[in-house]
Design a protein around this motif. Structure first.
Motif, short mmCIF file in Angstrom:
data_model
loop_
_atom_site.label_atom_id
_atom_site.label_comp_id
_atom_site.label_asym_id
_atom_site.label_seq_id
_atom_site.Cartn_x
_atom_site.Cartn_y
_atom_site.Cartn_z
N CYS B 274 -15.75 32.60 -23.88
CA CYS B 274 -15.17 33.52 -22.88
C CYS B 274 -15.62 33.16 -21.48
CB CYS B 274 -15.50 34.96 -23.21
SG CYS B 274 -14.86 35.49 -24.79
N SER B 275 -15.59 31.88 -21.16
CA SER B 275 -16.11 31.37 -19.89
C SER B 275 -15.11 30.42 -19.25
CB SER B 275 -17.40 30.56 -20.14
OG SER B 275 -18.39 31.34 -20.77
N VAL B 276 -15.44 29.98 -18.04
CA VAL B 276 -14.78 28.81 -17.47
C VAL B 276 -15.87 27.77 -17.22
CG1 VAL B 276 -14.83 29.85 -15.14
CG2 VAL B 276 -13.34 27.88 -15.61
N LEU B 277 -15.53 26.52 -17.57
CA LEU B 277 -16.47 25.42 -17.37
C LEU B 277 -15.94 24.50 -16.28
CD1 LEU B 277 -17.11 24.37 -21.10
CD2 LEU B 277 -18.45 25.95 -19.69
N ALA B 278 -16.80 24.06 -15.38
CA ALA B 278 -16.47 23.00 -14.43
C ALA B 278 -17.05 21.71 -15.00
CB ALA B 278 -17.06 23.30 -13.07
N LEU B 279 -16.16 20.76 -15.29
CA LEU B 279 -16.57 19.54 -15.99
C LEU B 279 -16.31 18.30 -15.13
CD1 LEU B 279 -14.70 20.08 -19.39
CD2 LEU B 279 -17.12 20.52 -18.97
N ASP B 280 -17.15 17.29 -15.29
CA ASP B 280 -16.86 15.98 -14.74
C ASP B 280 -15.88 15.29 -15.70
OD1 ASP B 280 -16.95 13.13 -14.41
OD2 ASP B 280 -18.72 13.40 -13.16
N PRO B 281 -14.68 14.92 -15.21
CA PRO B 281 -13.69 14.37 -16.15
C PRO B 281 -14.09 13.03 -16.76
CG PRO B 281 -12.90 14.20 -13.88
CD PRO B 281 -14.15 15.02 -13.84
N LYS B 282 -14.96 12.31 -16.09
CA LYS B 282 -15.35 10.99 -16.61
C LYS B 282 -16.36 11.10 -17.77
CE LYS B 282 -13.33 7.62 -14.26
NZ LYS B 282 -12.25 6.88 -14.92
N THR B 283 -17.19 12.14 -17.71
CA THR B 283 -18.27 12.24 -18.69
C THR B 283 -18.22 13.50 -19.55
OG1 THR B 283 -19.70 13.43 -17.15
CG2 THR B 283 -19.82 11.02 -17.11
N GLY B 284 -17.46 14.50 -19.10
CA GLY B 284 -17.44 15.79 -19.79
C GLY B 284 -18.64 16.66 -19.48
N GLN B 285 -19.52 16.17 -18.60
CA GLN B 285 -20.74 16.93 -18.28
C GLN B 285 -20.39 18.25 -17.60
OE1 GLN B 285 -23.40 14.88 -15.63
NE2 GLN B 285 -25.08 16.29 -16.04
N ILE B 286 -21.08 19.31 -18.02
CA ILE B 286 -20.83 20.63 -17.43
C ILE B 286 -21.58 20.74 -16.10
CG2 ILE B 286 -21.13 23.14 -17.74
CD1 ILE B 286 -20.97 22.68 -20.77
N LYS B 287 -20.81 20.99 -15.02
CA LYS B 287 -21.44 21.14 -13.70
C LYS B 287 -21.89 22.58 -13.48
CE LYS B 287 -18.66 17.55 -11.43
NZ LYS B 287 -17.80 17.27 -10.28
N TRP B 288 -21.05 23.51 -13.85
CA TRP B 288 -21.44 24.92 -13.84
C TRP B 288 -20.58 25.67 -14.85
CZ3 TRP B 288 -17.26 27.89 -12.78
CH2 TRP B 288 -16.32 27.48 -11.83
N HIS B 289 -21.03 26.86 -15.20
CA HIS B 289 -20.22 27.72 -16.06
C HIS B 289 -20.26 29.13 -15.51
CE1 HIS B 289 -24.25 28.55 -17.76
NE2 HIS B 289 -23.74 29.76 -18.00
N PHE B 290 -19.19 29.85 -15.76
CA PHE B 290 -19.15 31.27 -15.43
C PHE B 290 -18.61 32.00 -16.65
CE2 PHE B 290 -17.12 35.16 -14.13
CZ PHE B 290 -18.01 35.71 -13.22
N GLN B 291 -19.38 32.96 -17.13
CA GLN B 291 -18.96 33.67 -18.34
C GLN B 291 -18.36 35.03 -17.97
OE1 GLN B 291 -21.94 34.84 -21.31
NE2 GLN B 291 -20.54 34.09 -22.90
N PHE B 292 -17.13 35.25 -18.42
CA PHE B 292 -16.43 36.51 -18.12
C PHE B 292 -16.91 37.64 -19.04
CE2 PHE B 292 -13.56 32.99 -17.12
CZ PHE B 292 -13.28 33.24 -15.79
N SER B 293 -16.99 37.37 -20.35
CA SER B 293 -17.28 38.42 -21.33
C SER B 293 -18.38 37.95 -22.29
CB SER B 293 -16.02 38.79 -22.12
OG SER B 293 -14.97 39.14 -21.25
N PRO B 294 -19.66 38.19 -21.93
CA PRO B 294 -20.75 37.79 -22.84
C PRO B 294 -20.69 38.59 -24.15
CG PRO B 294 -21.57 38.43 -20.64
CD PRO B 294 -20.14 38.83 -20.71
#
Lengths: 113, 555
Positions: B274-294
């Motif tokens: 239930c989040s949005v992830l900001a990813l580096d498209p080359k590596t898939g590494q998560i730059k940040w996450h924001f969770q809407f509904s824990p």
């Protein structure tokens, strides 16, 4: 004479019943436990295509409210082997589970008294 | 020397521009290239907005169908067409098709086969949402969790990569995203106890480049938000295409609900569901996450589109991400940092939370949710279908409004003990509907900063189509009863409609070719509302997928 009449009437009644059973193939009402098991399995396995409590528009999947209650063989064949949009389930649902779902469907979702 | 350098630079560029379709083309989006529709969402920003004005408030009354193409398919048709140089590419669950965009003539059709058992693990409609295109290849997913590449000219399959075994509950309906030369795909199956992920693939060979799990495991510090082994069936599906900001070099991808729904079976925040992830498209590494509904109990799946825009906030231009979340709140997030800017209700009735804490971004649970977390049955609004389901919104930068097909439905919710069995549902909850007497949905023109509507257009049976807006002052949407409609973007007044032969669940697109503006949308009922809402009124809407294309009748 009265006894004879009763016997004849009784025989005719029994014959009538057995003809009716042969024609409709209706099965005895399931036990409350079997019905509950079927309702639960239906909710978790079938309802996302056939609708909650079998209510669905029938434009994508079979409207099971219209499934003939004497159609045991057809039901088991469809569930086990799949038919049209219906996927086959024989490798994952056990016989007793299909039996319970059938109990739920053939009662129209109405719990036995 | 300078000439030599220039020649070398041009030579270096040529391979890019020489191919049928390049990174540069993808970056333009429908807003800068009105002759093509190259991206899912009509641009990396997923705004679904076109600057075209031929079809406008005054002329829309002359909008007529110019061709119709049968999909030979009776499933839910949610595929968004891609248009490149006069060829339209579209999918169903069972085929990929290339059509002459002007005439509707089929150029090729490439069929897809999958095992008969596959639909068992597809909860909400047999669907495919379309192709991505890059350097002469088309990329799509299959229901049984393969990613394939086709030659755009011939439809010939060039490679096929197997993502994961469908018998464990995994399926694919997502349209891939190509970002910085990587094919990126998501996965479906959170209702079947999967562990969700996002994959990166090499477009040339199909080689698997990376996998980022959306359910944190023991190797991730956020894995501690899952007790014991619960992460193994933690859900977190990723079945809607992400957005991409090339300047930040970040892909923004939403993640789905927990497995099971019962929050007591996995106490904790359950990152990154239930989040949005900001990813580096080359590596898939998560730059940040924001969770809407824990620790979400309600299937407030957050996969739906993360729309990117540059808004002026407090007099400052700000790069934001906007999300009309299933949980009923409209979020505006700083997409550079992942920090919440604002979150406000965009539906009338929310009972699961009292609001969103502006500092932490976390929901403030209501008494209803407190009781659910203690195992009690409750009536909850919005329902598991959300304040908005998958149906993608449109953002018109001119009006500053987000046009969204919203839902007005609640549910009776009861948590139950889940039991995992591979290939069967893993819900952990029993639900029934709490339907209102009136409209179950509204097309709304939402101010993203307040969540309030400038206008609303009701529908008794809710709309489940994608929405598109244009600089012609129009908003396009479709009904499950088959009507494809155009509305005045400022007032919400309905200006036009055309009745298609089935329900409209498709995603409208528009382009201009040889001086004519075209609009295309798929018709074909069979999605989640049709299957799962128990709405008998839809019995009068037959299945039957096809693509409709419209243009203005000459004066």
């Amino acid at each position: 004479m009265k006894v004879l009449t009763c016997l004849i009437a009784g025989t005719l009644f029994c014959a009538g019943l057995s003809i009716a059973h042969a024609q409709t193939g209706e099965e005895p009402a399931p036990s409350p436990e079997q019905f509950a098991k079927g309702a639960n399995l239906f909710a978790h396995t079938c309802s996302h295509c056939h609708g909650p409590e079998m209510v669905n528009p029938g434009n994508f999947s079979f409207d099971l409210r219209k499934f003939p209650h004497d159609g045991r063989e057809r039901f088991f064949n469809s569930v086990r082997n799949g038919k049209k949009a219906m996927p086959p389930w024989k490798d994952i649902l056990h016989q007793d589970e299909i039996e319970a779902i059938w109990a739920y469907v053939r009662t129209g979702g109405v719990a036995p008294q | 020397m300078r000439k030599l350098l220039l020649a070398a630079a041009l030579a270096a560029l040529c391979p890019l521009t020489g191919f049928a379709q390049s990174t540069g083309d993808l970056l333009k989006g429908a807003q800068n290239d009105t002759s093509n529709v190259l991206n899912y969402g009509m641009g990396y920003n997923l705004q679904r907005f076109s600057p075209l004005t031929d079809i406008n408030r005054d002329t829309v009354k002359r909008l007529v169908p110019v061709w119709n193409y049968s999909y030979d398919d009776n499933k839910s048709e949610e595929s968004q067409p891609i248009v490149y140089q006069g060829v339209l590419y579209v999918t169903t669950n069972a085929a990929t098709m290339a059509l002459d965009a002007k005439t509707g003539q089929q150029i090729w059709k490439s069929k897809i086969e999958y095992p008969d058992e596959t639909p068992r693990i597809v909860c909400c409609g047999i669907i495919n949402r379309g192709v991505a295109m890059y350097e002469g290849k088309l990329f799509r997913t299959t229901l049984d969790a393969n990613v394939i590449a086709l030659d755009a000219k011939t439809g010939k399959e060039l490679w096929r990569s197997h993502a994961i075994d469908f018998k464990d509950g995994y399926s694919m309906t997502v349209a891939p995203l190509v970002a910085d030369g990587v094919v990126i795909t998501g996965i479906s199956g959170a209702e079947y106890g999967i562990r969700g992920f996002i994959d990166g693939w090499d477009p040339e060979t199909g080689k698997h480049l990376w996998r980022t799990y959306t359910v944190a495991g023991p190797d991730d510090p956020n894995g501690k938000t899952w007790p014991g082994d619960t992460y193994k069936h933690g859900g977190g599906s990723t079945w809607i295409t992400g957005s991409y900001d090339p300047e930040l070099h970040s892909v923004f991808w939403g993640t789905g609900n927990t497995g099971s729904w019962n929050p007591t079976s996995h106490p904790g925040d359950n990152l990154y569901t239930c989040s949005v992830l900001a990813l580096d498209p080359k590596t898939g590494q998560i730059k940040w996450h924001f969770q809407f509904s824990p620790n979400d109990p309600y299937d407030y799946d957050s996969v739906a589109e993360m729309v990117l825009a540059d808004l002026t906030i407090g007099g400052k231009p700000t790069k934001v991400l906007m999300d009309a979340n299933r949980n009923g709140y409209f979020y505006v997030i700083d997409r550079t940092t992942g920090k919440l800017i604002t979150a406000n209700p965009y539906v009338d009735k929310i009972t699961w939370a009292k609001g969103i804490d502006p500092e932490s971004g976390r929901p403030i649970p209501s008494e209803v949710t407190d009781k659910v977390r203690k195992g009690e049955a409750q009536e909850v609004w919005p329902s598991a279908l959300g304040g908005k389901n998958w149906s993608p919104v449109s953002f018109n930068p001119g009006t500053g409004l987000v046009y969204a097909n919203t839902l007005n439905m609640g549910m009776q919710y009861k948590p139950v003990t889940p039991e995992f069995r591979a290939g069967l549902t893993y819900w952990g909850a029993e639900i029934g509907w709490a339907m209102p007497d009136g409209p179950r949905g509204f097309l709304k023109a939402i101010d993203p900063m307040t969540g309030k509507s400038k206008w609303e257009n009701p529908s008794d049976i809710p709309r489940f189509s994608g929405v598109m807006s244009t600089a012609g002052g129009l908003v396009f949407a479709g009904k499950l009863t088959g009507e494809f409609e155009a509305f005045d973007a400022d007032t919400g007044k309905k200006l036009w409609q055309f009745k298609t032969g089935s329900g409209v669940e498709g995603q409208p697109v528009t382009w201009r070719q040889d001086g004519v503006q075209y609009i295309a949308v798929s018709s074909g009922i069979g999605g989640v509302y049709n299957m799962f809402s128990g709405d008998d009124r839809l019995a009068k809407v037959p299945a039957g997928g096809s693509l409709w294309v419209f243009a203005l009748m000459p004066q």
